[in-house]
Design an enzyme around this catalytic site. Structure first.
Site, PDB file in Angstrom:
ATOM      1  CE  LYS A  75      -3.109   2.571   3.100  1.00 16.60           C
ATOM      2  NZ  LYS A  75      -3.753   2.564   4.438  1.00 16.60           N
TER       3      LYS A  75
ATOM      4  CG  ASP B  82      -5.570   8.201   4.477  1.00 16.30           C
ATOM      5  OD1 ASP B  82      -6.454   8.774   3.805  1.00 16.30           O
ATOM      6  OD2 ASP B  82      -5.797   7.251   5.246  1.00 16.30           O
TER       7      ASP B  82
ATOM      8  CE  LYS C 244      -6.379   8.933   7.801  1.00 12.71           C
ATOM      9  NZ  LYS C 244      -6.884   7.760   8.548  1.00 12.71           N
TER      10      LYS C 244
ATOM     11  CG  ASP D  62      -1.806   5.321   4.976  1.00 11.71           C
ATOM     12  OD1 ASP D  62      -1.658   4.282   5.635  1.00 11.71           O
ATOM     13  OD2 ASP D  62      -2.904   5.670   4.502  1.00 11.71           O
TER      14      ASP D  62
ATOM     15  CG  ASP E 107      -9.801   7.398   6.814  1.00 11.87           C
ATOM     16  OD1 ASP E 107      -8.740   7.497   6.150  1.00 11.87           O
ATOM     17  OD2 ASP E 107      -9.820   7.394   8.053  1.00 11.87           O
TER      18      ASP E 107
ATOM     19  CD  GLU F  39      -6.685   5.258   2.517  1.00 13.72           C
ATOM     20  OE1 GLU F  39      -5.587   4.842   2.913  1.00 13.72           O
ATOM     21  OE2 GLU F  39      -7.617   5.570   3.280  1.00 13.72           O
TER      22      GLU F  39
ATOM     23  NE  ARG G  53     -10.763  -1.502   4.068  1.00 15.00           N
ATOM     24  CZ  ARG G  53     -11.319  -1.728   5.252  1.00 15.00           C
ATOM     25  NH1 ARG G  53     -12.512  -2.308   5.315  1.00 15.00           N
ATOM     26  NH2 ARG G  53     -10.705  -1.395   6.366  1.00 15.00           N
TER      27      ARG G  53
END
EC number: 3.4.11.1
Length: 511
Positions: free
Chosen positions: A276, A281, A288, A299, A358, A360, A362
């Protein structure tokens, strides 16, 4: 910062003309807490006429694991400084556990910043455990010396540069097996340090296009095959998850594929690594909270680790075919961002109803996993900072581990071996039932916005994109990929490089 040079020596440690020499120190609970020099320090202890441990005790040494105590030698031995690192209670076997040595060595070398040359005279067994113990010492030394270069504009008057040369005392410096461990440690540490650099880089300097360029530049000359898909190619190729997450940013997404093919190996096992790479993010439309959001520059740690693992693979040349898929995007809120309620068609044709932008990670990983399976593979090992649920359940040191039984057991054993523990978690049917969609094939999160089993929801979702017959493991490194506290052991503040050493060990075992 450049990596220290690393060499083996078999000269008497007391005669090594270095800036400092590191020895191990044990506590002895059965002897009222008396201190005991660890194996390897015999000649140094003798030079102090039996007063070494009593002097260290006066300085506050207790032998606790990772504790560092410095003692000026005043000409007693060739080195002007002895550094005793605690290794815990006297071991019942021939040497302490490798992870104890790895952490202790890292702590000692980091404490010696400002010294040019440091020698390590630490316990090495003379049995079948010798290679793993030596590997731990070498890795701890190289990783403990890491320091991010940073962006300060003024010279720091008290700044001490990391150690530049490391010497490790072994019984025979010409031993080919020991020399091979040095070579491997240098390759592995270089990969971990590069990952830490990428993770520690500010997000405005490493957006998806720059991250992809950095990986391509690092792969140049390694023999790896490189493929980079830009936004238009991703859109045309049906990578709906990566496109959806990345479309909200003016810095478009990328998918980077790196491929290693072993020479002279007929029908090798095929391994796919997936990472990933969310370079920042915000949470997108499901934004968030502001507190701590700056940490979301990390991230992309999974993609960073997977990319650097491939550089190590290219150098170590295992007898396994390995491909890596780095899904890179920046999750931003804007007029073009994807929304809660959207239905996204993924690379494998499945349609996903989005409830939370959020979640995202996956989305991009699902496309990358599906592409890996479409290309053909026997195993998929995926690493990602996927869920806060991992940190809640397992803390900052232990990764969450989900997938097929064979693959997860490989990862678990490898993680235990190298000091990157991962704990197997279930993928319950009731979690999948909670992700049923009224209008699509699956909801991206629990349909009732229930965060119970949040870590498990991520694993259940990703399972939908693994082809039948492929062994797979999802490694949630939300906690262990980024260390927010003070430096400890061979971890410094910031990126850690987890789970590079686990992945390399798994690949070794499959070869």
């Amino acid at each position: 910062m450049s990596q220290p040079s690393l060499s083996l020596v078999d000269t008497d440690p007391a005669e090594l003309a270095v800036d400092a020499i590191v020895i191990g120190l044990h506590s002895q609970p059965d002897e009222g807490g008396a201190l005991l020099p660890a194996a390897g320090a015999e000649s140094i202890a003798a030079a102090f006429d039996g007063k070494l441990t009593s002097t260290l005790a006066l300085l506050g040494a207790s032998g606790a694991p990772g504790e560092v105590t410095k003692l000026a030698t005043l000409g007693t031995i060739a080195a002007p400084l002895v550094v005793a690192v605690g290794l815990g209670d006297e071991p019942s076997g021939s040497a302490p556990e490798p992870e104890t040595l790895r952490r202790g060595t890292g702590a000692a070398v980091r404490a010696l910043a400002g010294s040019a040359t440091v020698a390590l005279a630490l316990p090495l067994p003379d049995d079948e455990d010798a290679p793993s113990v030596l590997r731990a010492i070498l890795e701890g030394a190289l990783l403990g010396s890491y320091k991010f270069a940073g962006y300060k504009t003024k010279p720091q008057p008290n700044r001490r540069e990391p150690v530049s040369a490391l010497q490790v005392h072994v019984p025979d410096a010409a031993d080919p097996a020991a020399a091979a461990e040095v070579t491997r440690a240098e390759v592995v540490a270089r990969a971990v340090r590069l990952t830490r650099d990428w993770v520690n880089t500010p997000p405005n300097s490493l957006r998806p296009p720059q991250f992809a360029d950095a990986v391509v530049a690092a792969a140049e000359g390694t023999g790896l095959q490189v493929e980079v898909l830009d936004f238009d190619e991703l859109q045309a190729g049906g990578y709906g998850g990566i496109v959806a997450v990345g479309q909200g940013s003016e810095a478009p997404p990328r998918l980077v594929k790196l491929t290693y093919v072993p020479e002279g190996v007929e029908s090798p096992k095929r391994v796919a690594l997936v990472g990933k790479g969310i370079t920042f993010d915000t949470g997108g439309i499901s934004i968030k909270p502001a507190a701590g959001m700056w940490e979301m520059k990390s991230d992309m740690a999974g993609a960073a680790a997977v990319g650097a693992t491939m550089l190590a693979v290219a150098a170590l040349k295992p007898r396994v075919a390995v491909s890596a898929y780095l899904a890179m995007a920046e999750n931003m809120p804007s007029g073009t961002a994807y929304r809660p309620g959207d239905v996204i068609t993924m690379f494998n044709g499945k349609r996903v109803e989005v409830f939370n932008t959020d979640a995202e990670g996956r989305m991009v990983l699902a496309d990358a996993i599906a592409r890996a399976c479409a290309d053909g593979t026997d195993y998929v090992f995926e690493a990602s900072t996927l869920t806060g649920g991992q940190v809640i359940a397992l803390g900052k040191r232990i990764a969450g581990l989900m997938g097929s039984e064979a693959a997860t057991e490989l990862v678990r054993k490898a993680g235990d071996e190298v000091g990157e523990p991962a704990w197997p978690m279930p993928l319950p049917d009731e979690v999948r039932k909670g992700m049923e969609s009224d209008i699509a094939d699956i909801c991206q999160t629990n349909a009732n916005l229930d965060r119970a089993g949040h870590m498990l929801q991520g694993g259940v979702f990703l399972r939908e994109f693994v082809a039948e017959g492929v062994e797979w493991a999802h490694i949630d490194i939300a906690g262990p990929s980024y260390h927010t506290g003070e430096a400890t052991g061979y971890w410094t503040k910031g990126g850690t490089g987890v789970p590079i050493r686990t992945l390399l060990t798994v690949i070794d075992q499959l070869g």
